[in-house]
Design a protein around this motif. Structure first.
Motif, PDB file in Angstrom:
ATOM      1  N   ILE A   1     -52.291  21.805  -5.290  1.00 32.26           N
ATOM      2  CA  ILE A   1     -51.188  20.952  -5.722  1.00 32.26           C
ATOM      3  C   ILE A   1     -51.729  19.553  -5.971  1.00 32.26           C
ATOM      4  CG2 ILE A   1     -48.983  19.899  -5.090  1.00 32.26           C
ATOM      5  CD1 ILE A   1     -48.765  22.831  -5.727  1.00 32.26           C
ATOM      6  N   ARG A   2     -51.477  19.022  -7.162  1.00 34.05           N
ATOM      7  CA  ARG A   2     -51.916  17.674  -7.530  1.00 34.05           C
ATOM      8  C   ARG A   2     -50.682  16.788  -7.751  1.00 34.05           C
ATOM      9  NH1 ARG A   2     -57.189  17.266  -8.529  1.00 34.05           N
ATOM     10  NH2 ARG A   2     -58.395  19.184  -8.834  1.00 34.05           N
ATOM     11  N   PRO A   3     -50.331  15.977  -6.772  1.00 32.71           N
ATOM     12  CA  PRO A   3     -49.217  15.046  -6.978  1.00 32.71           C
ATOM     13  C   PRO A   3     -49.667  13.848  -7.808  1.00 32.71           C
ATOM     14  CG  PRO A   3     -50.085  14.847  -4.749  1.00 32.71           C
ATOM     15  CD  PRO A   3     -50.860  15.934  -5.400  1.00 32.71           C
ATOM     16  N   VAL A   4     -48.953  13.561  -8.862  1.00 28.29           N
ATOM     17  CA  VAL A   4     -49.266  12.428  -9.742  1.00 28.29           C
ATOM     18  C   VAL A   4     -48.001  11.584  -9.871  1.00 28.29           C
ATOM     19  CG1 VAL A   4     -49.966  11.703 -12.042  1.00 28.29           C
ATOM     20  CG2 VAL A   4     -51.020  13.710 -11.002  1.00 28.29           C
ATOM     21  N   ILE A   5     -48.079  10.350  -9.391  1.00 31.64           N
ATOM     22  CA  ILE A   5     -46.925   9.452  -9.421  1.00 31.64           C
ATOM     23  C   ILE A   5     -47.264   8.262 -10.304  1.00 31.64           C
ATOM     24  CG2 ILE A   5     -45.352   8.057  -8.031  1.00 31.64           C
ATOM     25  CD1 ILE A   5     -46.056   9.882  -5.676  1.00 31.64           C
ATOM     26  N   LYS A   6     -46.501   8.063 -11.326  1.00 33.59           N
ATOM     27  CA  LYS A   6     -46.713   6.942 -12.232  1.00 33.59           C
ATOM     28  C   LYS A   6     -45.638   5.898 -11.981  1.00 33.59           C
ATOM     29  CE  LYS A   6     -47.592   5.769 -17.069  1.00 33.59           C
ATOM     30  NZ  LYS A   6     -47.629   6.250 -18.471  1.00 33.59           N
ATOM     31  N   VAL A   7     -46.080   4.725 -11.561  1.00 30.05           N
ATOM     32  CA  VAL A   7     -45.170   3.605 -11.319  1.00 30.05           C
ATOM     33  C   VAL A   7     -45.425   2.589 -12.419  1.00 30.05           C
ATOM     34  CG1 VAL A   7     -44.393   1.860  -9.687  1.00 30.05           C
ATOM     35  CG2 VAL A   7     -45.315   4.034  -8.844  1.00 30.05           C
ATOM     36  N   GLY A   8     -44.450   2.461 -13.308  1.00 28.88           N
ATOM     37  CA  GLY A   8     -44.680   1.602 -14.463  1.00 28.88           C
ATOM     38  C   GLY A   8     -45.811   2.153 -15.307  1.00 28.88           C
ATOM     39  N   GLN A   9     -46.889   1.382 -15.453  1.00 25.93           N
ATOM     40  CA  GLN A   9     -48.050   1.819 -16.222  1.00 25.93           C
ATOM     41  C   GLN A   9     -49.220   2.237 -15.338  1.00 25.93           C
ATOM     42  OE1 GLN A   9     -49.131  -0.845 -19.437  1.00 25.93           O
ATOM     43  NE2 GLN A   9     -47.044  -1.581 -19.670  1.00 25.93           N
ATOM     44  N   ILE A  10     -49.023   2.249 -14.032  1.00 27.84           N
ATOM     45  CA  ILE A  10     -50.108   2.566 -13.103  1.00 27.84           C
ATOM     46  C   ILE A  10     -49.907   3.969 -12.544  1.00 27.84           C
ATOM     47  CG2 ILE A  10     -51.263   1.909 -10.976  1.00 27.84           C
ATOM     48  CD1 ILE A  10     -50.465  -0.947 -11.469  1.00 27.84           C
ATOM     49  N   VAL A  11     -50.978   4.764 -12.582  1.00 26.91           N
ATOM     50  CA  VAL A  11     -50.934   6.142 -12.097  1.00 26.91           C
ATOM     51  C   VAL A  11     -51.556   6.208 -10.707  1.00 26.91           C
ATOM     52  CG1 VAL A  11     -51.729   8.503 -12.473  1.00 26.91           C
ATOM     53  CG2 VAL A  11     -51.028   7.092 -14.424  1.00 26.91           C
ATOM     54  N   TYR A  12     -50.790   6.753  -9.761  1.00 22.10           N
ATOM     55  CA  TYR A  12     -51.270   6.966  -8.396  1.00 22.10           C
ATOM     56  C   TYR A  12     -51.439   8.475  -8.188  1.00 22.10           C
ATOM     57  CZ  TYR A  12     -49.750   2.161  -7.519  1.00 22.10           C
ATOM     58  OH  TYR A  12     -49.583   0.793  -7.565  1.00 22.10           O
ATOM     59  N   ASP A  13     -52.678   8.934  -8.086  1.00 21.58           N
ATOM     60  CA  ASP A  13     -52.914  10.366  -7.915  1.00 21.58           C
ATOM     61  C   ASP A  13     -53.894  10.657  -6.783  1.00 21.58           C
ATOM     62  OD1 ASP A  13     -55.187   9.419  -9.089  1.00 21.58           O
ATOM     63  OD2 ASP A  13     -55.141  10.732 -10.828  1.00 21.58           O
ATOM     64  N   SER A  14     -54.090   9.706  -5.887  1.00 17.59           N
ATOM     65  CA  SER A  14     -54.962   9.928  -4.728  1.00 17.59           C
ATOM     66  C   SER A  14     -54.303   9.384  -3.462  1.00 17.59           C
ATOM     67  CB  SER A  14     -56.322   9.245  -4.944  1.00 17.59           C
ATOM     68  OG  SER A  14     -56.989   9.773  -6.058  1.00 17.59           O
ATOM     69  N   ILE A  15     -53.041   9.697  -3.289  1.00 13.96           N
ATOM     70  CA  ILE A  15     -52.288   9.159  -2.152  1.00 13.96           C
ATOM     71  C   ILE A  15     -51.619  10.305  -1.395  1.00 13.96           C
ATOM     72  CG2 ILE A  15     -51.837   6.904  -3.189  1.00 13.96           C
ATOM     73  CD1 ILE A  15     -49.107   7.983  -4.022  1.00 13.96           C
ATOM     74  N   PRO A  16     -51.361  10.123  -0.102  1.00 16.49           N
ATOM     75  CA  PRO A  16     -50.673  11.167   0.675  1.00 16.49           C
ATOM     76  C   PRO A  16     -49.201  11.266   0.292  1.00 16.49           C
ATOM     77  CG  PRO A  16     -51.072   9.234   2.034  1.00 16.49           C
ATOM     78  CD  PRO A  16     -51.793   8.999   0.749  1.00 16.49           C
ATOM     79  N   VAL A  17     -48.697  12.487   0.254  1.00 14.66           N
ATOM     80  CA  VAL A  17     -47.289  12.730  -0.072  1.00 14.66           C
ATOM     81  C   VAL A  17     -46.763  13.844   0.814  1.00 14.66           C
ATOM     82  CG1 VAL A  17     -47.564  12.025  -2.486  1.00 14.66           C
ATOM     83  CG2 VAL A  17     -47.806  14.436  -1.860  1.00 14.66           C
ATOM     84  N   GLN A  18     -45.447  13.927   0.891  1.00 16.82           N
ATOM     85  CA  GLN A  18     -44.792  15.044   1.565  1.00 16.82           C
ATOM     86  C   GLN A  18     -44.385  16.080   0.523  1.00 16.82           C
ATOM     87  OE1 GLN A  18     -40.526  15.132   2.802  1.00 16.82           O
ATOM     88  NE2 GLN A  18     -41.354  15.011   4.875  1.00 16.82           N
TER      89      GLN A  18
END
Length: 394
Positions: free
Chosen positions: A67-84
Motif C-alpha cells: 500500500i502506497r499512501p500519497v497525500i498531496k497538499v496544495g502542490q506538495i506531495v507527501y508520500d513518505s509519512i506514517p498513516v492509519q
C-alpha cells in the motif's frame, strides 16, 4: 484279494496327499484391505508408491500487497509519512471484518483469502481517501496507491514572543494577505517600540511569473524601498538563481540540483549546491544541502573567511506551513516539507553567540503547528539563554 489291495493303495495315496498339504506356507493377507503389489512386469512395487488418489486442490492463500499512501497538499506531495489504514473485508456470505494498520509509509499488508471484496480507507490531516477492490482485482506482490488531495491552510499571522527567565517580551507579528487563487501578495511585519507601541518594520510585496514568485520588494514604515529579491526558476519550478539588492550592496546565488542514490526512501534524495557572490562579487561562499523525503538531513556552509558550519537535523511528520508559501529564500529553506525538531551543529573558525537546540510543537487536528517553543543556548557554554514562543494562526 484283488479288491483288498486296491483299498489299501487308495488309503496310502490319501495319507500322502494330506501330509504334503500341511507343509505349504499360506501368505499373510489382509482380507479387509487387500493390496495388489504386482507391477505390469510381474515384479513387486513398494506399497508407498501406490497412491492412486487424485491430487486434492489446495485452499487459496492470503495475498501480500504493498500500500502506497500519497497525500498531496496544495502542490506538495507527501508520500513518505506514517498513516492509519483501515481495511474492511466481506466474505461470500457478506459478513464483514476489519483491521487497522499503522503504516510508516509505503508498506506491505496481507489480504485474507476468504475475503470477496475489500474497502481501504486512509485518514490523514483532516482528509480521507478510499479505494474498493474485489479479490480478483488484487494481485499477489502488487502495489496499490491510495491518493488523497487536501487544500493547504495558509498562514494568516505569526506572533513571536521572547521569554527570558519567565518574562514575556512581544517581538513581532507578521500578517499575510493572499489573492483569490491562494497566491501570497503581501506580508507585513510589525514590531514593538520601547513604549510597546506598534510600528511597521517591513512590508513585502510579491510578484509572480507563470505561478512562481519572481520578485519580492520590501519597504520600510515610510514606504521607502529597503531591498529587492529576484528569483529565476528551471522548468521544474526550482529556484536556480537569486539576487538580493539592498542599497548599493548585492548578493547573488546560483543553485544546482543533483540526484543521489545513497539514501533510501520513497522520495528521491538529492543535493542542492549553492554558490554565493557577496559584496557585489568581492567574496564567494558555498552552501550544500542534502535532502531526503522532504527533509534536510545534512548541510554545510563554507565562508570565504575560512569558517564553516555543518548541521544534521531531525524532523517531525507534520506539515511545515512555510513550505506551502513557496517563498524563494537565500537559505533555500522552502524545500523542507516538515518541521525541524532537533539540530546538531558543528562550527569551525567562528560561531554564533546563540544557537537553537530544542523545538517543541503543539499541532492542530489538520497537522499544522499552532505553537512552537524554541530554546536557545549560549553556543560556547551550552547554558540556556532564552526561549522563543511562536504562535501560528491560519
Amino acid at each position: 484279494m484283488k479288491k483288498l489291495i486296491i483299498l489299501i493303495t487308495s488309503a496310502l495315496l490319501l495319507f500322502t496327499a494330506f501330509s504334503c498339504k500341511k507343509d505349504i506356507i499360506e501368505p499373510d493377507t489382509d482380507i479387509e484391505n487387500p493390496v495388489d503389489t504386482t507391477g505390469q512386469d510381474g515384479g513387486h512395487t513398494p506399497p508407498d508408491s501406490l497412491d492412486s488418489q487424485e491430487p486434492q486442490p489446495q485452499p487459496p492463500s492470503d495475498k501480500r500487497i504493498t500500500i502506497r499512501p500519497v497525500i498531496k497538499v496544495g502542490q506538495i506531495v507527501y508520500d513518505s509519512i506514517p498513516v492509519q489504514l483501515i481495511v474492511r473485508s466481506w466474505d461470500t456470505k457478506n459478513e464483514m471484518d476489519y483491521k487497522i494498520y499503522y503504516l510508516p509509509g509505503p508498506d506491505d499488508i496481507y489480504i485474507p483469502a476468504k475475503g470477496a471484496r475489500f474497502h481501504f480507507t486512509i485518514n490523514k490531516w483532516g482528509g480521507q481517501a478510499e479505494r474498493t477492490f474485489t479479490q480478483a482485482e488484487l494481485q499477489d506482490n502488487a502495489s496499490y496507491t491510495i491518493g488523497l488531495q487536501i487544500e493547504p491552510k495558509k498562514i494568516k499571522s505569526i506572533v513571536e514572543v521572547k521569554i527570558v527567565e519567565g518574562k514575556n517580551t512581544p517581538l513581532s507579528k507578521t500578517d499575510y494577505e493572499y489573492a483569490a487563487n491562494g497566491d501570497i501578495t503581501k506580508r507585513t511585519i510589525w514590531g514593538k517600540r520601547a513604549d510597546f507601541s506598534n510600528y511597521i518594520m517591513q512590508t513585502d510585496l510579491f510578484a509572480y511569473t507563470n505561478g512562481d514568485i519572481t520578485s519580492i520588494k520590501s519597504y520600510d514604515e515610510g514606504n521607502k524601498p529597503v531591498k529587492t529579491l529576484t528569483a529565476r526558476y528551471d522548468n521544474q519550478h526550482r529556484v536556480v538563481a537569486l539576487e538580493e539588492v539592498k542599497g548599493l550592496e548585492k548578493i547573488s546565488a546560483k543553485a544546482g540540483y543533483f540526484l543521489l542514490d545513497t539514501y533510501s526512501g520513497n522520495q528521491q534524495a538529492y543535493r542542492i549546491d549553492v554558490q554565493y557572490h557577496l559584496e557585489n562579487g568581492k567574496y564567494t561562499d558555498y552552501y550544500s544541502r542534502k535532502m531526503a523525503a522532504g527533509r534536510t538531513i545534512y548541510d554545510i556552509y563554507a565562508s570565504h573567511n575560512g569558517g564553516n558550519e555543518e548541521g544534521y537535523y531531525d524532523y517531525d511528520n507534520s506539515l511545515n506551513p512555510y513550505a506551502h508559501l513557496r517563498l524563494p529564500e537565500l537559505n533555500f529553506s522552502q524545500h523542507d516539507m516538515h518541521n525541524r525538531t532537533f539540530p546538531r551543529k558543528h562550527y569551525g573558525h567562528g560561531r554564533p553567540e546563540y544557537e537553537p537546540y530544542d523545538y517543541k510543537y503543539t499541532y492542530n487536528p489538520d497537522g499544522y503547528p499552532k505553537e512552537l517553543l524554541t530554546k536557545y543556548r549560549h553556543t560556547g557554554s551550552k547554558m540556556d539563554a532564552y526561549t522563543m514562543r511562536t504562535v501560528f494562526t491560519y
